[in-house]
Design a protein around this motif. Structure first.
Motif, PDB file in Angstrom:
ATOM      1  N   TYR A 168       6.068 -75.055  30.013  1.00 29.25           N
ATOM      2  CA  TYR A 168       6.237 -74.051  28.960  1.00 29.25           C
ATOM      3  C   TYR A 168       7.491 -73.214  29.169  1.00 29.25           C
ATOM      4  O   TYR A 168       7.853 -72.884  30.303  1.00 29.25           O
ATOM      5  N   ASN A 169       8.139 -72.870  28.054  1.00 30.23           N
ATOM      6  CA  ASN A 169       9.182 -71.860  28.010  1.00 30.23           C
ATOM      7  C   ASN A 169       8.577 -70.602  27.384  1.00 30.23           C
ATOM      8  O   ASN A 169       7.997 -70.663  26.298  1.00 30.23           O
ATOM      9  N   ASN A 170       8.726 -69.481  28.057  1.00 24.35           N
ATOM     10  CA  ASN A 170       8.219 -68.206  27.551  1.00 24.35           C
ATOM     11  C   ASN A 170       9.402 -67.342  27.139  1.00 24.35           C
ATOM     12  O   ASN A 170      10.190 -66.915  27.986  1.00 24.35           O
ATOM     13  N   LEU A 171       9.539 -67.104  25.843  1.00 25.22           N
ATOM     14  CA  LEU A 171      10.695 -66.366  25.318  1.00 25.22           C
ATOM     15  C   LEU A 171      10.400 -64.877  25.182  1.00 25.22           C
ATOM     16  O   LEU A 171       9.301 -64.478  24.784  1.00 25.22           O
ATOM     17  N   SER A 172      11.402 -64.072  25.507  1.00 25.45           N
ATOM     18  CA  SER A 172      11.313 -62.646  25.198  1.00 25.45           C
ATOM     19  C   SER A 172      11.255 -62.471  23.690  1.00 25.45           C
ATOM     20  O   SER A 172      11.880 -63.228  22.939  1.00 25.45           O
ATOM     21  N   ALA A 173      10.493 -61.480  23.250  1.00 28.53           N
ATOM     22  CA  ALA A 173      10.411 -61.194  21.814  1.00 28.53           C
ATOM     23  C   ALA A 173      11.805 -60.864  21.298  1.00 28.53           C
ATOM     24  O   ALA A 173      12.552 -60.106  21.926  1.00 28.53           O
ATOM     25  N   GLN A 174      12.140 -61.446  20.170  1.00 28.51           N
ATOM     26  CA  GLN A 174      13.479 -61.266  19.614  1.00 28.51           C
ATOM     27  C   GLN A 174      13.488 -60.258  18.478  1.00 28.51           C
ATOM     28  O   GLN A 174      12.760 -60.386  17.487  1.00 28.51           O
ATOM     29  N   LEU A 175      14.341 -59.261  18.637  1.00 24.72           N
ATOM     30  CA  LEU A 175      14.604 -58.286  17.585  1.00 24.72           C
ATOM     31  C   LEU A 175      15.701 -58.829  16.671  1.00 24.72           C
ATOM     32  O   LEU A 175      16.445 -59.740  17.057  1.00 24.72           O
ATOM     33  N   PRO A 176      15.834 -58.262  15.478  1.00 23.65           N
ATOM     34  CA  PRO A 176      16.875 -58.727  14.549  1.00 23.65           C
ATOM     35  C   PRO A 176      18.254 -58.173  14.897  1.00 23.65           C
ATOM     36  O   PRO A 176      18.917 -57.516  14.085  1.00 23.65           O
ATOM     37  N   ILE A 177      18.691 -58.460  16.109  1.00 19.10           N
ATOM     38  CA  ILE A 177      19.977 -57.965  16.602  1.00 19.10           C
ATOM     39  C   ILE A 177      21.028 -59.062  16.474  1.00 19.10           C
ATOM     40  O   ILE A 177      20.807 -60.201  16.888  1.00 19.10           O
ATOM     41  N   ASP A 178      22.165 -58.708  15.922  1.00 22.01           N
ATOM     42  CA  ASP A 178      23.302 -59.621  15.884  1.00 22.01           C
ATOM     43  C   ASP A 178      23.904 -59.646  17.291  1.00 22.01           C
ATOM     44  O   ASP A 178      24.375 -58.611  17.785  1.00 22.01           O
ATOM     45  N   PRO A 179      23.914 -60.792  17.973  1.00 22.55           N
ATOM     46  CA  PRO A 179      24.402 -60.818  19.349  1.00 22.55           C
ATOM     47  C   PRO A 179      25.887 -60.475  19.479  1.00 22.55           C
ATOM     48  O   PRO A 179      26.333 -60.075  20.557  1.00 22.55           O
ATOM     49  N   LYS A 180      26.639 -60.614  18.410  1.00 23.39           N
ATOM     50  CA  LYS A 180      28.071 -60.298  18.465  1.00 23.39           C
ATOM     51  C   LYS A 180      28.312 -58.799  18.483  1.00 23.39           C
ATOM     52  O   LYS A 180      29.233 -58.317  19.150  1.00 23.39           O
ATOM     53  N   THR A 181      27.479 -58.059  17.743  1.00 22.78           N
ATOM     54  CA  THR A 181      27.676 -56.602  17.653  1.00 22.78           C
ATOM     55  C   THR A 181      26.717 -55.832  18.550  1.00 22.78           C
ATOM     56  O   THR A 181      26.976 -54.674  18.897  1.00 22.78           O
ATOM     57  N   GLY A 182      25.599 -56.459  18.895  1.00 23.85           N
ATOM     58  CA  GLY A 182      24.577 -55.770  19.676  1.00 23.85           C
ATOM     59  C   GLY A 182      23.780 -54.780  18.868  1.00 23.85           C
ATOM     60  O   GLY A 182      23.062 -53.939  19.422  1.00 23.85           O
ATOM     61  N   ARG A 183      23.904 -54.871  17.535  1.00 24.01           N
ATOM     62  CA  ARG A 183      23.200 -53.931  16.656  1.00 24.01           C
ATOM     63  C   ARG A 183      22.275 -54.670  15.703  1.00 24.01           C
ATOM     64  O   ARG A 183      22.420 -55.874  15.475  1.00 24.01           O
ATOM     65  N   LEU A 184      21.318 -53.920  15.138  1.00 22.51           N
ATOM     66  CA  LEU A 184      20.454 -54.505  14.125  1.00 22.51           C
ATOM     67  C   LEU A 184      21.296 -54.981  12.960  1.00 22.51           C
ATOM     68  O   LEU A 184      22.279 -54.329  12.571  1.00 22.51           O
ATOM     69  N   VAL A 185      20.927 -56.110  12.388  1.00 19.32           N
ATOM     70  CA  VAL A 185      21.647 -56.614  11.226  1.00 19.32           C
ATOM     71  C   VAL A 185      21.425 -55.686  10.039  1.00 19.32           C
ATOM     72  O   VAL A 185      20.396 -55.016   9.933  1.00 19.32           O
ATOM     73  N   VAL A 186      22.388 -55.677   9.160  1.00 17.59           N
ATOM     74  CA  VAL A 186      22.268 -54.871   7.941  1.00 17.59           C
ATOM     75  C   VAL A 186      21.396 -55.632   6.951  1.00 17.59           C
ATOM     76  O   VAL A 186      21.524 -56.847   6.784  1.00 17.59           O
ATOM     77  N   GLY A 187      20.504 -54.926   6.278  1.00 19.06           N
ATOM     78  CA  GLY A 187      19.683 -55.575   5.274  1.00 19.06           C
ATOM     79  C   GLY A 187      18.216 -55.216   5.415  1.00 19.06           C
ATOM     80  O   GLY A 187      17.820 -54.423   6.281  1.00 19.06           O
ATOM     81  N   VAL A 272       6.230 -68.988  22.099  1.00 16.79           N
ATOM     82  CA  VAL A 272       5.834 -69.782  23.255  1.00 16.79           C
ATOM     83  C   VAL A 272       6.214 -71.221  22.927  1.00 16.79           C
ATOM     84  O   VAL A 272       5.861 -71.743  21.863  1.00 16.79           O
ATOM     85  N   VAL A 273       6.952 -71.854  23.827  1.00 20.06           N
ATOM     86  CA  VAL A 273       7.603 -73.124  23.508  1.00 20.06           C
ATOM     87  C   VAL A 273       7.247 -74.192  24.541  1.00 20.06           C
ATOM     88  O   VAL A 273       7.238 -73.931  25.751  1.00 20.06           O
ATOM     89  N   SER A 274       6.957 -75.389  24.055  1.00 19.44           N
ATOM     90  CA  SER A 274       6.671 -76.499  24.956  1.00 19.44           C
ATOM     91  C   SER A 274       7.929 -76.898  25.723  1.00 19.44           C
ATOM     92  O   SER A 274       9.049 -76.670  25.277  1.00 19.44           O
ATOM     93  N   HIS A 275       7.719 -77.503  26.873  1.00 19.60           N
ATOM     94  CA  HIS A 275       8.831 -77.885  27.762  1.00 19.60           C
ATOM     95  C   HIS A 275       8.497 -79.242  28.353  1.00 19.60           C
ATOM     96  O   HIS A 275       7.989 -79.367  29.475  1.00 19.60           O
ATOM     97  N   GLY A 276       8.748 -80.274  27.568  1.00 24.11           N
ATOM     98  CA  GLY A 276       8.335 -81.623  27.935  1.00 24.11           C
ATOM     99  C   GLY A 276       8.870 -82.097  29.265  1.00 24.11           C
ATOM    100  O   GLY A 276       8.204 -82.851  29.977  1.00 24.11           O
ATOM    101  N   ASP A 277      10.075 -81.651  29.639  1.00 20.67           N
ATOM    102  CA  ASP A 277      10.669 -82.085  30.901  1.00 20.67           C
ATOM    103  C   ASP A 277       9.963 -81.487  32.113  1.00 20.67           C
ATOM    104  O   ASP A 277      10.095 -81.990  33.221  1.00 20.67           O
ATOM    105  N   GLY A 278       9.254 -80.401  31.892  1.00 19.27           N
ATOM    106  CA  GLY A 278       8.690 -79.688  33.028  1.00 19.27           C
ATOM    107  C   GLY A 278       9.783 -79.034  33.850  1.00 19.27           C
ATOM    108  O   GLY A 278      10.967 -79.108  33.527  1.00 19.27           O
TER     109      GLY A 278
END
Length: 422
Positions: A168-187, A272-278
């Motif tokens: 399994y891959n366990n991802l951090s919860a993702q906010l609507p942040i533009d990774p280029k600006t580091g800020r919430l997207v407009v909209g 939560v994401v499957s990880h076939g390769d282990g």
């Protein structure tokens, strides 16, 4: 059951216990910990002091549980922090840093309407379990935890974007942040939902994992009335591939109303994401060498945007169940006890449809509109889990779909695992 994984539930006197849940329920390569309140295990009462004192007690309880099963804090792959006041997150973070000074797990932070016992914070952990749970037969005790960050998604010094362990891959919860600006997207919430899902997709692409390998999605919304708008965007992302579209595959899903989210966001999405390769030293397998099994039964409510249960390797991930009668498609009449019973009946129907039983449940997540209803909920709960084996989380929310009083989801062991692709 010799040769098969078994649910291993454990408790220690050094952390709070309640008889309704196990502090840790391990299965295969993961320990599922019950959410920890800031309760002093010696007194059974909330600790005195402010938010920092409460956060420290939560972490001390987690540490005690982790150490009682011969693990260390760096074996934690995911931390989930629930606070009643989003302004308290900075204080919680000060404490958090002292427990994770170098390695940081994947993380989700949410403000909710209420917490049991009037606590200001509640923290839970998912822990790697290299030795597995085959009775008297330790498995690969030297499995490696793989961490990864990409510049194509938001980074944080307090969390790792994805932590892989075993299958399994366990991802951090993702906010609507533009990774280029580091800020919430407009909209509005549609733009925010799209950005959060784009961030998840970028993380998965960075570890060469397809988007359709997601088995469970948790969506936190500050306004449940935004669900329709979120679903409109969600449907553009799922199914993602031609193979997934051919079978109409969508992950299991839970939607929760948050009181507030970091940075004032309207939506936050966890995967939560499957990880076939282990993870090493497991033998390298072909991509999709282990099959994702998605299943629906007519004996529980069906939703076109989610699958009732998605199995991968040794776990089944269930969508949140509302107190809906699958025959009528409506919320059952009665109070919270009747609604809790129906939600649990739906979970039982799903679990039995995949040839499992409630004894195979390792984690239960309960969302109630009124935390004062918890005693009535527990009356119903005991009839389904008389041994109190699963780990458990309880949070109060101000709103639920269909104006329900309760919503419950679960993670279920899958002793036989899922097969290799023919």
């Amino acid at each position: 059951m010799s040769g098969y994984n078994a649910v291993a539930a454990k408790n220690t006197e050094n952390a709070p216990s309640n008889g309704l849940s196990s502090q840790s329920a391990a299965f295969s390569h993961y320990n599922n910990l019950s959410a920890q309140l800031p309760i002093n295990p010696q007194t059974g009462e909330l600790v005195a002091g402010g938010i920092k004192a409460q956060a420290e007690q939560c972490f001390e309880n987690i540490k005690a549980i982790v150490e009682s099963i011969d693990h260390v804090m760096s074996d934690i792959v995911r931390i989930t922090v629930f606070v009643k006041n989003i302004q308290d997150v900075d204080a919680v973070d000060e404490v958090y840093k002292t427990y994770f000074p170098t390695y940081v797990p994947a993380r989700t932070t949410v403000a909710v309407a209420d917490l049991p016992k009037g606590a200001s914070v509640q923290i839970e952990a998912l822990v790697s379990h290299g030795e597995g749970t085959i009775p008297n037969a330790p498995q690969a005790g030297d499995l490696i935890k793989l961490t990864n960050n990409t510049a194509n998604a938001p980074t944080s010094p307090l969390s790792t974007q994805t932590v892989a362990f075993s299958h399994y891959n366990n991802l951090s919860a993702q906010l609507p942040i533009d990774p280029k600006t580091g800020r919430l997207v407009v909209g509005d919430v549609k733009e925010q939902t799209a950005q959060a899902l784009k961030n998840i997709k970028a993380i998965l692409e960075s570890i060469d994992v397809p988007f359709d390998d997601i088995v469970k999605i948790n969506i936190f919304l500050t306004d449940l009335a935004d669900t329709e708008a979120v679903n409109e965007v969600y449907s553009r992302f799922f199914p993602d591939s031609s193979i997934a579209r051919a079978v109409a595959y969508v992950p299991a899903r839970t939607v929760v109303e948050a009181a507030a989210l970091p940075l004032g966001a309207s939506v936050q999405i966890e995967a939560v994401v499957s990880h076939g390769d282990g993870t090493p030293p497991q033998a390298i397998e072909d991509r999709h060498g282990i099959v994702i099994w998605a299943n629906n039964t007519e004996n529980a409510p069906i939703d076109e945007l989610s699958t009732q249960t998605v199995a991968f390797s040794h776990y089944n991930h269930l969508s949140a169940q509302l107190p809906i009668d699958p025959k009528s498609g409506k919320v059952v009449s009665g109070g919270v006890k009747e609604q809790a019973e129906q939600s649990l009946k739906n979970i039982k129907a799903i679990v039995e449809s995949i040839n499992h039983s409630l004894e195979d449940v390792v984690k239960v997540n309960i969302y109630v509109k009124n935390i004062a209803d918890l005693d009535a909920v527990d009356e119903a709960y005991k009839a389904f889990f008389p041994q109190g084996t699963p780990a458990r989380r309880v949070v109060g929310v101000s709103n639920l779909p269909h104006d329900a009083l309760i919503q419950i989801d679960a993670t279920v062991s899958n002793a036989e695992g899922t097969p290799r692709k023919a």
